[in-house]
Design an enzyme around this catalytic site. Sequence first.
Site, PDB file in Angstrom:
ATOM      1  N   ARG A 131       0.818  -1.220   0.000  1.00 26.34           N
ATOM      2  CA  ARG A 131       0.000   0.000   0.000  1.00 26.34           C
ATOM      3  C   ARG A 131       0.849   1.265   0.000  1.00 26.34           C
ATOM      4  O   ARG A 131       0.342   2.366  -0.172  1.00 26.34           O
ATOM      5  CB  ARG A 131      -0.896   0.018   1.222  1.00 26.34           C
ATOM      6  CG  ARG A 131      -2.104  -0.860   1.048  1.00 26.34           C
ATOM      7  CD  ARG A 131      -3.082  -0.458   2.101  1.00 26.34           C
ATOM      8  NE  ARG A 131      -4.384  -1.029   1.898  1.00 26.34           N
ATOM      9  CZ  ARG A 131      -5.298  -1.080   2.855  1.00 26.34           C
ATOM     10  NH1 ARG A 131      -5.047  -0.591   4.051  1.00 26.34           N
ATOM     11  NH2 ARG A 131      -6.476  -1.593   2.606  1.00 26.34           N
ATOM     12  N   SER A 149      17.913   2.462   2.160  1.00 25.24           N
ATOM     13  CA  SER A 149      17.755   3.903   1.996  1.00 25.24           C
ATOM     14  C   SER A 149      19.131   4.536   1.907  1.00 25.24           C
ATOM     15  O   SER A 149      20.101   4.011   2.470  1.00 25.24           O
ATOM     16  CB  SER A 149      17.022   4.443   3.221  1.00 25.24           C
ATOM     17  OG  SER A 149      17.307   5.806   3.399  1.00 25.24           O
ATOM     18  N   SER A 150      19.201   5.712   1.267  1.00 26.45           N
ATOM     19  CA  SER A 150      20.498   6.390   1.158  1.00 26.45           C
ATOM     20  C   SER A 150      20.968   6.928   2.506  1.00 26.45           C
ATOM     21  O   SER A 150      22.139   7.294   2.642  1.00 26.45           O
ATOM     22  CB  SER A 150      20.422   7.522   0.144  1.00 26.45           C
ATOM     23  OG  SER A 150      19.432   8.440   0.513  1.00 26.45           O
ATOM     24  N   CYS A 151      20.087   6.959   3.523  1.00 24.68           N
ATOM     25  CA  CYS A 151      20.520   7.493   4.826  1.00 24.68           C
ATOM     26  C   CYS A 151      21.408   6.513   5.584  1.00 24.68           C
ATOM     27  O   CYS A 151      21.889   6.824   6.661  1.00 24.68           O
ATOM     28  CB  CYS A 151      19.335   7.923   5.664  1.00 24.68           C
ATOM     29  SG  CYS A 151      18.356   6.554   6.233  1.00 24.68           S
ATOM     30  N   TYR A 184      16.517   4.917  12.066  1.00 25.03           N
ATOM     31  CA  TYR A 184      16.071   4.326  10.801  1.00 25.03           C
ATOM     32  C   TYR A 184      17.265   3.756  10.031  1.00 25.03           C
ATOM     33  O   TYR A 184      17.213   2.644   9.495  1.00 25.03           O
ATOM     34  CB  TYR A 184      15.366   5.415   9.979  1.00 25.03           C
ATOM     35  CG  TYR A 184      14.830   4.964   8.660  1.00 25.03           C
ATOM     36  CD1 TYR A 184      13.714   4.138   8.577  1.00 25.03           C
ATOM     37  CD2 TYR A 184      15.426   5.377   7.468  1.00 25.03           C
ATOM     38  CE1 TYR A 184      13.213   3.732   7.353  1.00 25.03           C
ATOM     39  CE2 TYR A 184      14.931   4.976   6.243  1.00 25.03           C
ATOM     40  CZ  TYR A 184      13.822   4.154   6.188  1.00 25.03           C
ATOM     41  OH  TYR A 184      13.325   3.755   4.972  1.00 25.03           O
ATOM     42  N   LYS A 189      18.059  -0.059   8.782  1.00 20.57           N
ATOM     43  CA  LYS A 189      18.272  -0.398   7.366  1.00 20.57           C
ATOM     44  C   LYS A 189      19.646  -1.044   7.155  1.00 20.57           C
ATOM     45  O   LYS A 189      19.780  -1.954   6.322  1.00 20.57           O
ATOM     46  CB  LYS A 189      18.111   0.848   6.487  1.00 20.57           C
ATOM     47  CG  LYS A 189      16.661   1.312   6.393  1.00 20.57           C
ATOM     48  CD  LYS A 189      15.834   0.276   5.667  1.00 20.57           C
ATOM     49  CE  LYS A 189      14.378   0.630   5.523  1.00 20.57           C
ATOM     50  NZ  LYS A 189      13.584  -0.452   4.922  1.00 20.57           N
ATOM     51  N   HIS A 199       8.001  13.547   3.618  1.00 20.85           N
ATOM     52  CA  HIS A 199       9.253  14.050   3.080  1.00 20.85           C
ATOM     53  C   HIS A 199       8.997  15.383   2.384  1.00 20.85           C
ATOM     54  O   HIS A 199       7.859  15.820   2.231  1.00 20.85           O
ATOM     55  CB  HIS A 199       9.847  13.038   2.100  1.00 20.85           C
ATOM     56  CG  HIS A 199      10.506  11.889   2.784  1.00 20.85           C
ATOM     57  ND1 HIS A 199       9.909  10.654   2.898  1.00 20.85           N
ATOM     58  CD2 HIS A 199      11.707  11.780   3.412  1.00 20.85           C
ATOM     59  CE1 HIS A 199      10.723   9.852   3.564  1.00 20.85           C
ATOM     60  NE2 HIS A 199      11.812  10.497   3.887  1.00 20.85           N
ATOM     61  N   ARG A 223      19.576  17.321  -2.355  1.00 17.14           N
ATOM     62  CA  ARG A 223      18.961  15.999  -2.355  1.00 17.14           C
ATOM     63  C   ARG A 223      18.787  15.520  -3.800  1.00 17.14           C
ATOM     64  O   ARG A 223      18.570  16.316  -4.718  1.00 17.14           O
ATOM     65  CB  ARG A 223      17.576  16.026  -1.694  1.00 17.14           C
ATOM     66  CG  ARG A 223      17.561  16.310  -0.185  1.00 17.14           C
ATOM     67  CD  ARG A 223      18.093  15.164   0.632  1.00 17.14           C
ATOM     68  NE  ARG A 223      18.000  15.430   2.065  1.00 17.14           N
ATOM     69  CZ  ARG A 223      18.912  16.099   2.778  1.00 17.14           C
ATOM     70  NH1 ARG A 223      19.981  16.596   2.192  1.00 17.14           N
ATOM     71  NH2 ARG A 223      18.756  16.288   4.072  1.00 17.14           N
TER      72      ARG A 223
HETATM   73  P1  GDP Z   1      15.724  13.921   4.678  1.00 15.81           P
HETATM   74  O1  GDP Z   1      16.122  13.769   3.239  1.00 15.81           O
HETATM   75  O2  GDP Z   1      15.848  12.679   5.479  1.00 15.81           O
HETATM   76  O3  GDP Z   1      16.426  15.094   5.336  1.00 15.81           O
HETATM   77  O4  GDP Z   1      14.148  14.194   4.717  1.00 15.81           O
HETATM   78  P2  GDP Z   1      13.102  15.278   4.182  1.00 15.81           P
HETATM   79  O5  GDP Z   1      12.678  14.948   2.803  1.00 15.81           O
HETATM   80  O6  GDP Z   1      12.037  15.342   5.223  1.00 15.81           O
HETATM   81  O7  GDP Z   1      13.846  16.675   4.200  1.00 15.81           O
HETATM   82  C1  GDP Z   1      14.757  17.051   3.191  1.00 15.81           C
HETATM   83  C2  GDP Z   1      15.124  18.531   3.335  1.00 15.81           C
HETATM   84  O8  GDP Z   1      13.997  19.335   2.961  1.00 15.81           O
HETATM   85  C3  GDP Z   1      15.515  18.966   4.755  1.00 15.81           C
HETATM   86  O9  GDP Z   1      16.582  19.888   4.647  1.00 15.81           O
HETATM   87  C4  GDP Z   1      14.253  19.677   5.225  1.00 15.81           C
HETATM   88  O10 GDP Z   1      14.496  20.638   6.237  1.00 15.81           O
HETATM   89  C5  GDP Z   1      13.797  20.345   3.929  1.00 15.81           C
HETATM   90  N1  GDP Z   1      12.394  20.784   3.919  1.00 15.81           N
HETATM   91  C6  GDP Z   1      11.957  22.010   3.537  1.00 15.81           C
HETATM   92  N2  GDP Z   1      10.641  22.121   3.709  1.00 15.81           N
HETATM   93  C7  GDP Z   1      10.198  20.939   4.180  1.00 15.81           C
HETATM   94  C8  GDP Z   1       8.917  20.431   4.538  1.00 15.81           C
HETATM   95  O11 GDP Z   1       7.898  21.125   4.485  1.00 15.81           O
HETATM   96  N3  GDP Z   1       8.840  19.136   4.955  1.00 15.81           N
HETATM   97  C9  GDP Z   1       9.958  18.340   5.028  1.00 15.81           C
HETATM   98  N4  GDP Z   1       9.813  17.069   5.423  1.00 15.81           N
HETATM   99  N5  GDP Z   1      11.192  18.804   4.717  1.00 15.81           N
HETATM  100  C10 GDP Z   1      11.317  20.078   4.305  1.00 15.81           C
END
Ligand code: GDP
Length: 313
Positions: A13, A108-110, A137, A141, A180, A210
């Site tokens: 899902r 995951s890449s983390c 996490y 992983k 995310h 990213r």
């Molecule tokens: P990460 O890749 O594990 O850090 O996960 P995220 O996708 O949650 O965040 C990626 C980046 O996007 C981080 O630097 C966050 O601070 C930034 N970011 C900016 N705005 C947002 C938002 O509204 N939500 C999230 N989740 N991240 C945000």
Amino acid sequence: MEKQARIYVAGHRGMVGSALVRKLQAEGYSQIITRTSSELDLRNQAAVADFFADERPDYVFLAAAKVGGILANNTYRAEFLYDNLMIESNIIHSAYKTGVKKLLFLGSSCIYPKLAPQPLKEEYLLSGYLEPTNEPYAIAKITGIKLCEAYRSQYGCNFISAMPTNLYGPNDNYDLNGSHVLPALIRKFHEAKVNNLPTVEVWGTGSPRREFLHADDLADACFFLMENYDDELFVNIGTGEDVTIREVAELIKEIVGFEGELRWNTDKPDGTPRKLMDVSRLHSFGWKHATELKDGLEKTYQDFLTNEVMYVE
Ligand code: GDP
């Protein structure tokens, strides 16, 4: 995989699992086995063992996990560690016990050290400290990778692992506290546009970089590896290209058609500065992504508009 094979997609899902089911159906597989979390709690060892003994899958895609964005990972640290350890251990052990022919574990890449050289090569695993916001996490992983390696080495199981970069696509999580960055920004810009709001809050400084891969491309790569890859070392799956959070925020703003301003909230964490995958091994096997970020985001916004009621309930 034979067309009549019994294939269990764990986590069907979710964004990844649902993309895998779409891919398998498109390839003509008819015996796809699925269970919702209320039908089968994957953290329950006895329940998972019974399920494998009854269903006897030939192949397993392990796409079930407790997942979330930076805030969820950092807040629910115990759940991210416990749930993921239990899910992986139960499925991998049961797959071994019931003689599953091949299993693909998704990480995951983390898993890579926070300050590892970029782009991230598979060999950098366990060469340094992890990013603190998602360490639980990542530890889970990494354990999944090590389970696959150990069951391969001790028992001869053909269990492989793939490490996807940040993903986006249909059936993503649009809950602003758990999601995310891409689904969060699609929703925030869309709601701001509809409500004529002057600003949208974006987290952090905007400078982290990213890499983003569409879930359908990930499913295609997983299928490719299931068909073609049998080695111990896990495989990075990504595009090999990254953008800053500021760039992707501007892109989503444009796609959604929001005309206001971005307000950067630096009280929220940036997370790791960069996590760009080195995908040269995957490319050398002959696989490359098909969806570019702008096209993928346009498709994803259309999917959000179609399913908004379901996604934001
Ligand atoms: P990460 O890749 O594990 O850090 O996960 P995220 O996708 O949650 O965040 C990626 C980046 O996007 C981080 O630097 C966050 O601070 C930034 N970011 C900016 N705005 C947002 C938002 O509204 N939500 C999230 N989740 N991240 C945000």
